[in-house]
Design a protein around this motif. Sequence first.
Motif, short mmCIF file in Angstrom:
data_model
loop_
_atom_site.label_atom_id
_atom_site.label_comp_id
_atom_site.label_asym_id
_atom_site.label_seq_id
_atom_site.Cartn_x
_atom_site.Cartn_y
_atom_site.Cartn_z
N ILE A 138 -4.39 -10.68 -7.43
CA ILE A 138 -4.62 -10.98 -6.30
C ILE A 138 -4.34 -9.51 -5.37
O ILE A 138 -5.01 -9.58 -4.56
CB ILE A 138 -3.55 -12.09 -6.02
CG1 ILE A 138 -4.45 -13.35 -6.57
CG2 ILE A 138 -3.53 -12.41 -4.53
CD1 ILE A 138 -3.91 -14.85 -6.00
N ILE A 139 -3.13 -9.35 -5.68
CA ILE A 139 -2.50 -8.28 -4.45
C ILE A 139 -3.38 -6.94 -4.34
O ILE A 139 -3.88 -6.75 -3.32
CB ILE A 139 -1.10 -7.73 -4.88
CG1 ILE A 139 -0.39 -8.90 -5.05
CG2 ILE A 139 -0.64 -6.60 -3.86
CD1 ILE A 139 1.12 -8.28 -5.62
N VAL A 140 -3.87 -6.48 -5.42
CA VAL A 140 -4.52 -5.19 -5.58
C VAL A 140 -5.85 -5.31 -4.66
O VAL A 140 -6.10 -4.35 -3.82
CB VAL A 140 -4.66 -4.45 -7.08
CG1 VAL A 140 -5.59 -3.41 -7.01
CG2 VAL A 140 -3.41 -4.34 -7.47
N PRO A 141 -6.91 -6.18 -5.21
CA PRO A 141 -8.08 -6.29 -4.61
C PRO A 141 -7.94 -6.60 -3.26
O PRO A 141 -8.74 -5.91 -2.25
CB PRO A 141 -8.80 -7.30 -5.16
CG PRO A 141 -8.10 -7.40 -6.53
CD PRO A 141 -6.93 -6.92 -6.25
N HIS A 142 -6.86 -7.18 -2.63
CA HIS A 142 -6.89 -7.73 -1.52
C HIS A 142 -6.26 -6.40 -0.43
O HIS A 142 -6.85 -6.45 0.76
CB HIS A 142 -5.55 -8.73 -1.28
CG HIS A 142 -6.13 -10.16 -1.05
ND1 HIS A 142 -6.68 -10.38 0.22
CD2 HIS A 142 -6.22 -11.22 -1.70
CE1 HIS A 142 -7.18 -11.61 0.42
NE2 HIS A 142 -7.09 -12.09 -0.76
N LEU A 143 -5.47 -5.65 -0.87
CA LEU A 143 -4.95 -4.58 -0.28
C LEU A 143 -6.13 -3.76 0.01
O LEU A 143 -6.32 -3.16 1.09
CB LEU A 143 -4.05 -3.75 -1.01
CG LEU A 143 -2.54 -4.16 -0.94
CD1 LEU A 143 -1.58 -3.39 -1.78
CD2 LEU A 143 -2.17 -4.24 0.48
N LEU A 144 -7.04 -3.29 -0.83
CA LEU A 144 -8.08 -2.49 -0.68
C LEU A 144 -9.13 -3.22 0.02
O LEU A 144 -9.69 -2.39 0.97
CB LEU A 144 -8.72 -2.17 -2.26
CG LEU A 144 -7.90 -1.47 -3.12
CD1 LEU A 144 -8.48 -1.34 -4.49
CD2 LEU A 144 -7.75 -0.20 -2.78
N ARG A 145 -9.28 -4.42 0.24
CA ARG A 145 -10.48 -4.71 0.91
C ARG A 145 -9.88 -4.86 2.35
O ARG A 145 -10.68 -4.77 3.51
CB ARG A 145 -10.57 -6.44 0.83
CG ARG A 145 -11.52 -6.67 -0.03
CD ARG A 145 -12.10 -7.93 -0.33
NE ARG A 145 -12.24 -8.45 -1.79
CZ ARG A 145 -11.54 -9.34 -2.48
NH1 ARG A 145 -10.45 -9.54 -1.95
NH2 ARG A 145 -11.92 -9.36 -3.77
N LEU A 146 -8.48 -5.00 2.52
CA LEU A 146 -7.86 -5.18 3.98
C LEU A 146 -8.07 -3.60 4.50
O LEU A 146 -8.45 -3.34 5.67
CB LEU A 146 -6.49 -5.38 4.08
CG LEU A 146 -6.29 -6.92 4.05
CD1 LEU A 146 -4.62 -7.43 3.77
CD2 LEU A 146 -6.64 -7.48 5.29
N ALA A 147 -7.58 -2.66 3.58
CA ALA A 147 -7.39 -1.32 4.14
C ALA A 147 -8.85 -0.24 4.15
O ALA A 147 -8.92 0.36 4.95
CB ALA A 147 -6.36 -0.55 3.12
N VAL A 148 -9.54 -0.63 3.04
CA VAL A 148 -10.68 0.41 3.12
C VAL A 148 -11.92 -0.56 3.12
O VAL A 148 -12.89 -0.27 4.21
CB VAL A 148 -10.80 1.06 1.69
CG1 VAL A 148 -11.78 2.12 1.64
CG2 VAL A 148 -9.14 1.66 1.63
N GLY A 149 -12.42 -1.31 2.26
CA GLY A 149 -13.63 -1.83 2.17
C GLY A 149 -13.73 -3.03 0.98
O GLY A 149 -12.97 -2.93 -0.14
N ALA A 150 -14.92 -3.87 1.08
CA ALA A 150 -14.89 -4.88 0.25
C ALA A 150 -16.10 -4.64 -0.72
O ALA A 150 -16.57 -5.72 -1.64
CB ALA A 150 -15.11 -6.30 0.92
N ASP A 151 -16.82 -3.67 -0.68
CA ASP A 151 -18.15 -3.40 -1.58
C ASP A 151 -17.44 -3.19 -2.74
O ASP A 151 -16.66 -2.25 -3.14
CB ASP A 151 -18.78 -2.06 -1.02
CG ASP A 151 -19.91 -1.65 -1.67
OD1 ASP A 151 -20.10 -2.13 -2.94
OD2 ASP A 151 -20.86 -0.92 -1.22
N HIS A 152 -18.13 -3.87 -3.79
CA HIS A 152 -17.70 -3.78 -5.32
C HIS A 152 -17.84 -2.65 -5.89
O HIS A 152 -17.30 -2.28 -6.81
CB HIS A 152 -18.08 -5.27 -5.98
CG HIS A 152 -17.69 -6.52 -5.53
ND1 HIS A 152 -18.14 -7.21 -4.41
CD2 HIS A 152 -16.50 -7.17 -5.84
CE1 HIS A 152 -17.51 -8.42 -4.00
NE2 HIS A 152 -16.38 -8.24 -5.14
N ARG A 153 -18.76 -1.81 -5.56
CA ARG A 153 -18.91 -0.55 -6.05
C ARG A 153 -17.84 0.44 -5.93
O ARG A 153 -17.45 1.27 -6.63
CB ARG A 153 -20.21 0.39 -5.43
CG ARG A 153 -21.62 -0.43 -5.92
CD ARG A 153 -22.65 -0.11 -5.17
NE ARG A 153 -22.66 -0.23 -3.63
CZ ARG A 153 -23.56 -0.04 -2.97
NH1 ARG A 153 -24.72 0.55 -3.37
NH2 ARG A 153 -23.45 -0.22 -1.75
#
Lengths: 262, 354
Positions: free
Chosen positions: B282-297
Amino acid sequence: MLELDAVEVLAGERRILGPVSFGLPAGGLVAIVGPNGAGKSTLLKVLAGETPPMGGEVRFQGEDMAAFSASRLARRRAVLSQSLEVAFPFTVFEVVSLGFDGAPRALTAGQKAARIEAMLERVDLAGFGSRNVQTLSGGERQRAHLARVLCQIGEAVDEEGPKLLLLDEPVSSLDIRHQVDTLRMARDFAREGGLVVVVLHDLNLAASFADRMILMRNGRIAEDCDPAALLNGQTVDEVFAIAMTRIDRGPGRPPVVMPHAV
Amino acid sequence: MLRGAANGDRAAAERMTLAVLAGLLLLVAVVAIGVGPSGLSPDRVVALLAAGPGTDRFPVSESIIVWQIRLPRVLMGAIIGAALAVAGATLQGLFRNPLADPGLVGVSPGAALAAVAVIVLGNGILAPLVQPLGIFALPIAAFVGALLSTFLLYTIATRGGRTSVATLLLAGIALGAFSGAITGFFLFLSDDDQLRDITFWTLGGLGGTTWLKLFACGPIMLAAVLASPVLARGLNALTLGESEAFHLGLEVQRMKTLAIVLVAGAVGASVAAAGIIGFVGIIVPHLLRLAVGADHRFLLPGSALLGAALLVLADALARTVAAPAELPIGIITAAIGAPFFLWLLLRRRGLLGV
């Protein structure tokens, strides 16, 4: 270009569409109108190849639509659905670029970016590229998705023939000017040789832009004719169960209709 | 306004982030190999690694500590962190819900149940199955458990070739509770030694990682992580919904099946290797979406790198905070993850205005 032959869709025991049969040639804008629950969206889903008919057949450019793969369909037709929620915080640019993702074309990243920016300008969202799509207003979001759909479909006609654009209530959240802009873009697509099928609630708006109108009632076609004939006839009043007043706009133009009670 | 280029194209920033995360992972790994009862400086760790196993240029004890004890453990931590974070990002994309996690939807409890069954019944009625498999019995059981619970979940939620995500999520919660109940029943049946083993499974830990264990569990996780980018375009399209993904040219059902097999493989093998480690997904994808981007690539490889770095770090903490004793790593990730999860919920509540 698109032929329906005795198409039926059932939900359990209940028939929600059909049987309906009609053909739609390329180069036209067809508006589908009718009361809530008349089967308009179901019909559009059938035309999109998304809901396979349980009876009858849909032929797209002469071929059974069921035989098309998802990716081949995506190169020939695009769909703008109702009520689109984006699950994650994508930028408007990223959402529009999904139009290029589904059916990959030989475009460089730079070419794609240029087209996306041009398309955003066309839907009056210039400068919105870096906005979080989840924070847009309903109307802005609807136009962002329109830009995505237009990026997916590209030219109205290519070497394989005309393409199909399906719009399910594309103006439901738009102000009056953007309603007209959106339908102008749809009409341009039809003038360039593509086929547009659009579900609309506003009869007058539909009549102003459509070449042909299909009025639906209880999953069946109640009327299928040109806009002037539809709005001048009495079937509209019967199907919507409300008496209409007609304001004549001169010969050859459909009248403006208003519910009597107003 | 989201960060990135002015036109909203975040691809360049995302590529940069991946490079930074790869560097971070290397750094954390070297430091973590140095951390422990006999501490080694990072440059000594690098020298020992460069010298290869069985070198005579360094004291034998140091070489053994690095090559036989800490390196397999750090590699295992990295690969488990990557697998769990990728599984989380994949499930969230599949469910179109940022709160989905392998632990929450019943996949990890299913894997743990199978592992506990092997521990308790391995010398009893399951002996004919368990004995010939030797040390591979646990990883295989956990993998099969994860696959079975995922498959069951999928069957419950699929009708006429279409999978309902809401049903999948709810059925996962029910299935997780049911697995928990049977695990509890095995707990009731077990003797003291088995109880200790089971406690290890429910808390999670990387203690006792050997090269053999790494070779038994690692390849499945590695395969899942390396295969995940194939799903990226599909998960992006799915962000708009299943109908839209189909409109965009995606074979939705095939993609969902692949995603589910991938999650089962990653989670099953990780549970086999180290028990249940929650919240990384949960934590890891969330941090990345918040800080950088949500594009799955970006999100899938980014989650793999950050997940690996975080778990290696958590394991280094687990080895040091209560030294010479070792905390189960699941306690560390839960202690950090649970408050973070609550914070996310509160933040979402704020956004939704309810």
